[in-house]
Design an enzyme around this catalytic site. Sequence first.
Site, PDB file in Angstrom:
ATOM      1  CB  SER A 166     -20.455  -0.620   9.861  1.00 41.15           C
ATOM      2  OG  SER A 166     -19.628  -0.769   8.748  1.00 41.15           O
ATOM      3  CD  GLN A 199     -15.505  -0.651   7.589  1.00 37.17           C
ATOM      4  OE1 GLN A 199     -14.732  -0.634   6.651  1.00 37.17           O
ATOM      5  NE2 GLN A 199     -16.768  -0.313   7.478  1.00 37.17           N
ATOM      6  CG  HIS A 221     -10.861  -3.486   5.804  1.00 35.39           C
ATOM      7  ND1 HIS A 221     -12.136  -3.613   5.315  1.00 35.39           N
ATOM      8  CD2 HIS A 221     -10.747  -2.217   6.225  1.00 35.39           C
ATOM      9  CE1 HIS A 221     -12.750  -2.446   5.411  1.00 35.39           C
ATOM     10  NE2 HIS A 221     -11.938  -1.583   5.970  1.00 35.39           N
ATOM     11  CE  LYS A 257     -12.552  -1.334   1.228  1.00 37.12           C
ATOM     12  NZ  LYS A 257     -13.614  -0.826   2.041  1.00 37.12           N
ATOM     13  CD  GLU A 293     -10.865   1.152   4.543  1.00 37.20           C
ATOM     14  OE1 GLU A 293     -11.883   0.989   3.886  1.00 37.20           O
ATOM     15  OE2 GLU A 293     -10.858   1.186   5.795  1.00 37.20           O
ATOM     16  CG  HIS A 328     -11.178   1.002  10.609  1.00 39.90           C
ATOM     17  ND1 HIS A 328     -10.554  -0.176  10.291  1.00 39.90           N
ATOM     18  CD2 HIS A 328     -11.922   1.319   9.530  1.00 39.90           C
ATOM     19  CE1 HIS A 328     -10.895  -0.542   9.071  1.00 39.90           C
ATOM     20  NE2 HIS A 328     -11.744   0.353   8.582  1.00 39.90           N
ATOM     21  NE  ARG A 365     -20.566  -3.749   6.641  1.00 40.29           N
ATOM     22  CZ  ARG A 365     -20.366  -4.470   5.539  1.00 40.29           C
ATOM     23  NH1 ARG A 365     -20.392  -5.781   5.599  1.00 40.29           N
ATOM     24  NH2 ARG A 365     -20.141  -3.869   4.393  1.00 40.29           N
ATOM     25  CE  LYS A 389     -24.290  -2.788   3.859  1.00 46.80           C
ATOM     26  NZ  LYS A 389     -23.147  -2.097   3.279  1.00 46.80           N
TER      27      LYS A 389
END
Length: 454
Positions: A111, A113, A115, A138, A140, A300, A319, A325
Site C-alpha cells: 500500500s 502509505q 507514517h 515509524k 523506515e 511511499h 494509507r 484497508k
Amino acid sequence: MSQSDFDLVKLHCGVQTYDWGKLGESSAVAQFAESADPSFKADPTKPYAELWMGTHPSVPSFAVSSSVQSTSLRTVLSKYPGLMGDRITAKFGPGELPFLFKVLSIRKALSIQAHPDKALGKQLHASDPKNYPDGNHKPEMAIAITDFEGFCGFRPLAEISALLKNIPEFVELIGGQKFADEFINGYKELSPEDKEGSPKDVSNRKVLQALFSRVMNASQDTVSKFTVLLVERASREQEKFGSSIDPSYKGPFGKSLADLIIRLNKQFPEDIGLFCGGLMLNYVTLKSGEAMFLRAKDPHAYISGDIIECMAASDNVVRAGFTPKFKDVPNLVSMLTYSYDPVEKQKMVPEPYPLSKSSSDSVKNTLFNPPIDEFAVVQTVLSKKGDSTTLQALDGPSIIIITEGSAKLSSKTTTLDFPRGQVAFIGAGTAVELTNTGDDEVVTYTAIVEVSAA
Ligand SMILES: [Zn+2]
C-alpha cells in the site's frame, strides 16, 4: 545458562506469509529461512513476504545454540539486561530492541502509505487507538539486495505539471481544468536562493496539498471511470507519459511510466493509487546495496524486489492507495510534509563505517545512518576468500544477517558457521570477526542502534 552464552548467538527468525510476497524459493525470505532453520521447508505455492529479526512479540526470533535451549530473544534480553547495555536500556527501556530488522521479498505492490512523526503518533493513538495501535513514530530504511522499485516522496512539481498538461484523465479526476490550472500556474520554480521553508517553498507545498486533496477526495465512481481511461491511454499513447509538452519533465519517460501504470492496474484494478502514486510520487529504483530512508510524513510504497528493511518498533500507518484497508484521508492530507525533491535526493549517501578494522582493501564496511536514534545499518563486503574484518564492540545490541556468500563469524569465545541466510545476535560489549570462507563475495548487513563504541 549465563549472559556469555548469548554474547554471540544464532537466531531462528519467523516469517510472514502476506499475499504480496514472492512465491516459494523465488523469495529471499524463504531462501534465508531454509538456510537458517533446517526444519523450515518453503512451499512453492505460498508467498513468503517478510522475515522478522528482533524482539517483536507477534513474530519472535529464537536464540539457538548447542549449549542452551532455544529461547526467545525477548526473554533472553529481559533476563540479561547487560546484552542491551546500560545506556541503550536507559534510553529506550529494557528487554526490547529499539529497532525491528526485516527482509522483504515483494512480488506485488504494498500500500501507498506514510507514517507519523513522534508528536503526531501520540496524538493519533490518543484519538483513534483502533487504527493507530501505538504512540510511536515509524522511521523506515530500505536497502536493496536485488533490483528494487518503489515510490518515495512527491515528484518535482514541474513533473506533476507536465503530467497534468498531458493526461486529460488526471484533469477530469480532480474536477476539471480550473483546478489543473490552479496547480500549473500556482507553483513557482525555486531558485538556488529559495531554501526549504522559504515563502515560495511554503506556497508551493500548499499548492501541492490542494491538488493531492482533490485526488484523494475523488469518489470511487470517479476513480473507477478515470483509471479505466488512464490505463487505455497508457496502452495507446505512451509518449503522453513523458516529456512531450514540458521540457523540464525529468521523470520516467513515456513507455516506462505507461507500463508501470498498466502493471499496477493489473495488481489493483481501478485504484486511486494509479493517480496519487503513479502520477504524483517519485518512481525510485535501487540497485543491490543502494538504500533509501523514508522520512516521517512522506508518502511511499514498495513495488517489487528484495530488500533489507530496518524500522522503529511501531505499527502506525496512514494509507493512501493499493489497499483494501482503512484510509484516513483527512489525516493523510493534513499530515504530509509535501516535500517535492527529485529522485536522486531520496537515496541515502553511504559513509565509511569507522568502528571496524579490515585485513585488506578488498573489504568494505559501509554505514547507512538515517537522522533518527533507533537504528543504523552497516553493510560489510568481503570480496575474496580469506578476507576478514573486525566489527568493534558497541555499547548496544546488534543483529547481523548474511545475504551473499559463506563466512565464519566469531567472538572471543564462540565461532559460528555463517552461510548465506544465517542470522545472529551480538550483545553489547562483544566484538566479532567475520571471515570469508567461500569462493564467492560475502555480503552482510548489521543493524545497530548507534555508532558508539563500548
Ligand atoms: Zn512504510
